[in-house]
Design a protein around this motif. Sequence first.
Motif, PDB file in Angstrom:
ATOM      1  N   UNK A   1       0.865  -1.182   0.000  1.00 35.72           N
ATOM      2  CA  UNK A   1       0.000   0.000   0.000  1.00 35.72           C
ATOM      3  C   UNK A   1       0.897   1.225   0.000  1.00 35.72           C
ATOM      4  N   UNK A   2       0.523   2.230  -0.764  1.00 38.85           N
ATOM      5  CA  UNK A   2       1.221   3.511  -0.724  1.00 38.85           C
ATOM      6  C   UNK A   2       0.503   4.415   0.266  1.00 38.85           C
ATOM      7  N   UNK A   3       1.222   4.846   1.289  1.00 43.67           N
ATOM      8  CA  UNK A   3       0.635   5.704   2.316  1.00 43.67           C
ATOM      9  C   UNK A   3       0.194   7.037   1.717  1.00 43.67           C
ATOM     10  N   UNK A   4      -0.733   7.683   2.390  1.00 44.84           N
ATOM     11  CA  UNK A   4      -1.192   9.003   1.922  1.00 44.84           C
ATOM     12  C   UNK A   4      -0.035   9.977   1.830  1.00 44.84           C
ATOM     13  N   UNK A   5       0.901   9.896   2.783  1.00 45.22           N
ATOM     14  CA  UNK A   5       2.059  10.799   2.745  1.00 45.22           C
ATOM     15  C   UNK A   5       2.936  10.526   1.534  1.00 45.22           C
ATOM     16  N   UNK A   6       3.040   9.266   1.134  1.00 43.94           N
ATOM     17  CA  UNK A   6       3.810   8.922  -0.062  1.00 43.94           C
ATOM     18  C   UNK A   6       3.137   9.453  -1.312  1.00 43.94           C
TER      19      UNK A   6
END
Length: 281
Positions: free
Chosen positions: A134-139
């Motif tokens: 999963x790509x974090x929101x920050x990423x």
Amino acid sequence: MSKPKPTIIAQISDLHIKAPGELAYGKVDTAKALERCVAELNALDPRPDLVVISGDLVDTPTPGEYEHLWRLLAPLKIPFIGVPGNHDARDMMRAAFPDWAYAKSSGPLDQARTVGPLDIILLDSHVPEKPHGTLAASTLDWLDATLASSRERPALLFLHHPPFRTGIEHMDVQDLFNADDLATIVRKHPRIQIVAAGHVHRATLTTFAGTVATICPAPNHAVDLDIAELRPPSFRVEPPAFHLHVWFPDGEEGGHLVMHQVPIGDFDGPHPFFGADGKLL
């Protein structure tokens, strides 16, 4: 007038380094496989400008495995950077490679590197203690802002988990879970030339969000190509390889990207096509 020099990015993936003397799955000597891969990279002419390792640098993970990895990578004569896979651990990886230019001092190990005319962007899709990504929101926010910094420079995106299905079901259920979020950003920034992943240990080519998408093969073992789901999750020891992403400048038009698959090992040749008389042999 000499030809403009191409910019070459090598991608290796899924090294799965274990403690010295241990074999992956009781069968695969991943350390020896990496040694052969490093020798192949060093022998390239011209040498790549950068090596990107797209995840699963180690196997368990432990600090000892990262120490072993460092020793195996020490002979590499090319700068290298990497992004975590599901077999890695962020804190251990950050400690093992403290000089890499991470986007933030904690959390995902996202990175951006300028190499000649290219922007090389590494996205951390690691989910602690889970096989999927999963790509974090920050990423995602960082990626959007990084890509917005230029409209013209070509960008290459690397991550571990593929954002697309391969047809190998037991791998597809552990790929990138929020691929739609990544697709929205990729479509927004047409300067992205490729989305390059790992995880599946097989050379794979498709399209994603309007651009080219690939999976890099591994230097050690391959996930069994079992699209019909005839067997339990399995691996094969197939010919190892890695990818070269070559950017050729095209003058005012910018340039174009070509991906080559490079086998690892000793093979017969090269042999000339033409004899001394100039005739085809």
